[in-house]
Design a protein around this motif. Structure first.
Motif, mmCIF file in Angstrom:
data_model
loop_
_atom_site.group_PDB
_atom_site.id
_atom_site.type_symbol
_atom_site.label_atom_id
_atom_site.label_comp_id
_atom_site.label_asym_id
_atom_site.label_seq_id
_atom_site.Cartn_x
_atom_site.Cartn_y
_atom_site.Cartn_z
ATOM 1 N N ALA A 88 -22.711 34.401 -5.875
ATOM 2 C CA ALA A 88 -22.794 33.924 -4.686
ATOM 3 C C ALA A 88 -22.003 33.144 -3.489
ATOM 4 N N GLY A 89 -20.763 33.107 -4.604
ATOM 5 C CA GLY A 89 -19.277 32.225 -3.863
ATOM 6 C C GLY A 89 -18.915 31.899 -5.103
ATOM 7 N N ALA A 90 -17.369 31.661 -5.085
ATOM 8 C CA ALA A 90 -16.691 30.649 -6.088
ATOM 9 C C ALA A 90 -17.454 29.228 -5.739
ATOM 10 N N TYR A 91 -17.041 28.757 -7.303
ATOM 11 C CA TYR A 91 -17.458 27.564 -8.027
ATOM 12 C C TYR A 91 -17.281 26.523 -7.050
ATOM 13 N N ASN B 219 -7.398 50.686 -5.665
ATOM 14 C CA ASN B 219 -8.830 49.606 -6.171
ATOM 15 C C ASN B 219 -9.868 50.022 -5.425
ATOM 16 N N VAL B 220 -10.924 50.073 -6.116
ATOM 17 C CA VAL B 220 -11.939 50.401 -5.955
ATOM 18 C C VAL B 220 -13.180 49.092 -5.904
ATOM 19 N N ALA B 221 -13.745 48.487 -4.953
ATOM 20 C CA ALA B 221 -14.651 47.478 -5.447
ATOM 21 C C ALA B 221 -15.834 47.951 -5.054
ATOM 22 N N VAL B 222 -17.247 47.212 -5.439
ATOM 23 C CA VAL B 222 -18.443 47.654 -5.709
ATOM 24 C C VAL B 222 -19.416 46.389 -5.203
ATOM 25 N N ILE B 223 -20.057 46.045 -4.557
ATOM 26 C CA ILE B 223 -20.841 45.190 -4.456
ATOM 27 C C ILE B 223 -21.774 45.125 -4.914
ATOM 28 N N LEU B 224 -22.221 45.025 -5.684
ATOM 29 C CA LEU B 224 -23.753 45.048 -6.291
ATOM 30 C C LEU B 224 -25.138 44.157 -6.553
ATOM 31 N N GLY B 225 -25.011 43.039 -6.046
ATOM 32 C CA GLY B 225 -25.764 42.487 -4.768
ATOM 33 C C GLY B 225 -25.597 41.812 -3.983
ATOM 34 N N GLU B 226 -25.056 39.771 -5.068
ATOM 35 C CA GLU B 226 -24.334 39.196 -3.847
ATOM 36 C C GLU B 226 -23.048 39.290 -3.531
ATOM 37 N N GLY B 227 -22.253 38.840 -2.393
ATOM 38 C CA GLY B 227 -20.632 39.859 -1.609
ATOM 39 C C GLY B 227 -20.673 37.921 -1.294
ATOM 40 N N GLY B 228 -20.564 37.306 -1.843
ATOM 41 C CA GLY B 228 -20.412 35.966 -1.667
ATOM 42 C C GLY B 228 -19.351 35.223 -1.038
ATOM 43 N N SER B 229 -19.133 34.916 -0.078
ATOM 44 C CA SER B 229 -17.605 34.061 0.713
ATOM 45 C C SER B 229 -16.378 34.955 -0.069
ATOM 46 N N GLY B 230 -15.449 34.193 -0.218
ATOM 47 C CA GLY B 230 -14.096 33.999 -0.551
ATOM 48 C C GLY B 230 -14.544 34.377 -1.814
ATOM 49 N N GLY B 231 -15.378 33.986 -3.276
ATOM 50 C CA GLY B 231 -15.521 34.875 -4.180
ATOM 51 C C GLY B 231 -15.456 35.645 -4.522
ATOM 52 N N ALA B 232 -15.873 36.404 -3.897
ATOM 53 C CA ALA B 232 -16.311 38.188 -3.719
ATOM 54 C C ALA B 232 -14.467 38.687 -2.804
ATOM 55 N N ILE B 233 -14.272 38.204 -1.264
ATOM 56 C CA ILE B 233 -13.578 39.275 -0.940
ATOM 57 C C ILE B 233 -11.982 38.892 -1.967
ATOM 58 N N ALA B 234 -12.061 37.582 -3.015
ATOM 59 C CA ALA B 234 -10.966 38.077 -3.606
ATOM 60 C C ALA B 234 -10.505 39.147 -4.650
ATOM 61 N N ILE B 235 -10.979 39.518 -5.634
ATOM 62 C CA ILE B 235 -11.215 40.640 -5.866
ATOM 63 C C ILE B 235 -12.024 42.018 -5.050
ATOM 64 N N ALA B 236 -11.987 41.779 -3.367
ATOM 65 C CA ALA B 236 -12.857 43.166 -2.876
ATOM 66 C C ALA B 236 -12.088 43.267 -1.818
ATOM 67 N N VAL C 198 -19.798 36.091 4.570
ATOM 68 C CA VAL C 198 -18.535 35.074 4.606
ATOM 69 C C VAL C 198 -19.616 33.618 3.985
ATOM 70 N N ILE C 199 -20.690 33.025 4.394
ATOM 71 C CA ILE C 199 -21.704 32.070 3.498
ATOM 72 C C ILE C 199 -22.630 32.879 3.058
ATOM 73 N N SER C 200 -23.846 31.770 2.118
ATOM 74 C CA SER C 200 -24.726 32.324 1.877
ATOM 75 C C SER C 200 -26.168 32.154 3.126
ATOM 76 N N PRO C 201 -26.676 32.839 3.812
ATOM 77 C CA PRO C 201 -27.643 32.238 4.898
ATOM 78 C C PRO C 201 -28.374 31.102 4.367
#
Length: 318
Positions: free
Chosen positions: A161-164, A192-209, A224-227
């Motif tokens: 959902a995002g970084a803590y 490098n290959v990234a797979v969005i499995l469920g939620e790809g939230g904000s910088g918490g996702a892009i940091a490894i994606a 970029v942010i949750s709804p």
């Protein structure tokens, strides 16, 4: 026991009727009701197919968050052999929200980094619901540096959902850790290959994606942010999350059109949680194809194409 979402009520009712008939059929006073069961099963399957063919962004958000949806460790267990997990960032400590290690994917060495949400109350608390702290991203950097040194491709499995956003995480440099991880993704000389499995939230996702190929499951979301967060900022009302989800263009179908992701991975009818093994198998096939395309490229080309890919996002939009 299967868990149904609110919008799946018509399907739930049909499948409940099927179960009732099966129970009746198994009883002492069983009657010949095979034909009725078959009819209802076909009706339920068609209803499910029709429903999932027309999901709106908010419904996709609910599917992406489904508690029975397969998580990072499910993918690792099915796709990766000889997996050896590594722990700690060598600076502060271990972060259970981030899984990392080395193994083999279809016979080839691979570095795997991913968010793990957990599947039980105990494991969700242990994994902090997949929300990584700075040490999680610093562990990711450590593993990517190791993979680069030994020329091993990197696979990122994104589901957060995002970084803590806790005080301790901010005190330990959450933003800097995310930035360093993103930078490391961009400087890798290996595919490098990234797979969005469920939620790809904000910088918490892009940091490894930040990858050469970004793949996304059909009913996952990436934003970029949750709804709820967007609704709170824009309208000071989290009840408008459905409007935010629609306007933010967070679905795979929107994002592939914008060039934010490269490929949509089809899910089984009713979502990945209906048939996890099939969903994971489909993801594995798509990852294998992406790595095959990249494996012949040299390090400089890999870096340049990755950079060009992200620099091009948004430039061709009207």
């Amino acid at each position: 026991m299967r868990s149904y979402l609110d919008f799946e009520k018509p399907v739930a009712e049909l499948e409940a009727k099927v179960e009732e008939l099966r129970a009746l059929q198994a009883g002492e006073d069983a009657v010949g009701i095979d034909e009725e069961i078959s009819r209802l099963e076909a009706k339920a399957a068609q209803a499910l197919k029709d429903l999932y063919a027309n999901l709106n962004p908010w419904q996709k958000t609910q599917v992406a968050r489904h508690p029975q949806r397969p998580h990072c460790l499910d993918y690792v267990n099915q796709l990766i052999t000889e997996f050896t997990p590594l722990a700690g960032d060598r600076k502060f400590g271990e972060d259970e929200a981030v899984i990392g290690g080395f193994g083999r994917f279809r016979g080839e060495s691979i570095c795997v980094i991913g968010h793990e949400k957990g599947s039980t109350t105990e494991s969700r608390l242990k994994r902090n619901f997949g929300m990584a702290r700075p040490e999680g991203y610093r562990k990711a950097v450590r593993l990517m540096e190791m993979a680069d040194r030994f020329e091993i491709p990197v696979l990122a499995l994104v589901d957060t959902a995002g970084a803590y956003p806790g005080i301790g995480a901010e005190e330990r440099g959450q933003a800097e850790a995310i930035a360093r991880s993103t930078e490391m993704c961009l400087t890798l000389g290996v595919p490098n290959v990234a797979v969005i499995l469920g939620e790809g939230g904000s910088g918490g996702a892009i940091a490894i994606a930040t990858a050469n190929r970004v793949l996304m499951l059909e009913h996952a979301i990436y934003s970029v942010i949750s709804p709820e967060g967007a609704a709170s900022i824009l309208w000071h009302d989290t009840a408008k999350a459905q409007d935010a989800a629609t306007n933010m263009k967070i679905t795979a179908q929107d994002l592939v059109r914008f060039g934010v992701i490269d490929t949509i991975i089809a899910e089984p009818a009713g979502g990945a949680h209906r048939d996890p093994a099939a969903a994971i198998g489909a993801a594995g096939d798509t990852v294998a194809s992406a790595l095959a395309e990249l494996r012949a490229l040299d390090a400089d080309t890999i870096r340049q194409r990755r950079r060009d890919k992200f620099m091009a996002i948004g430039r061709s939009l009207g």
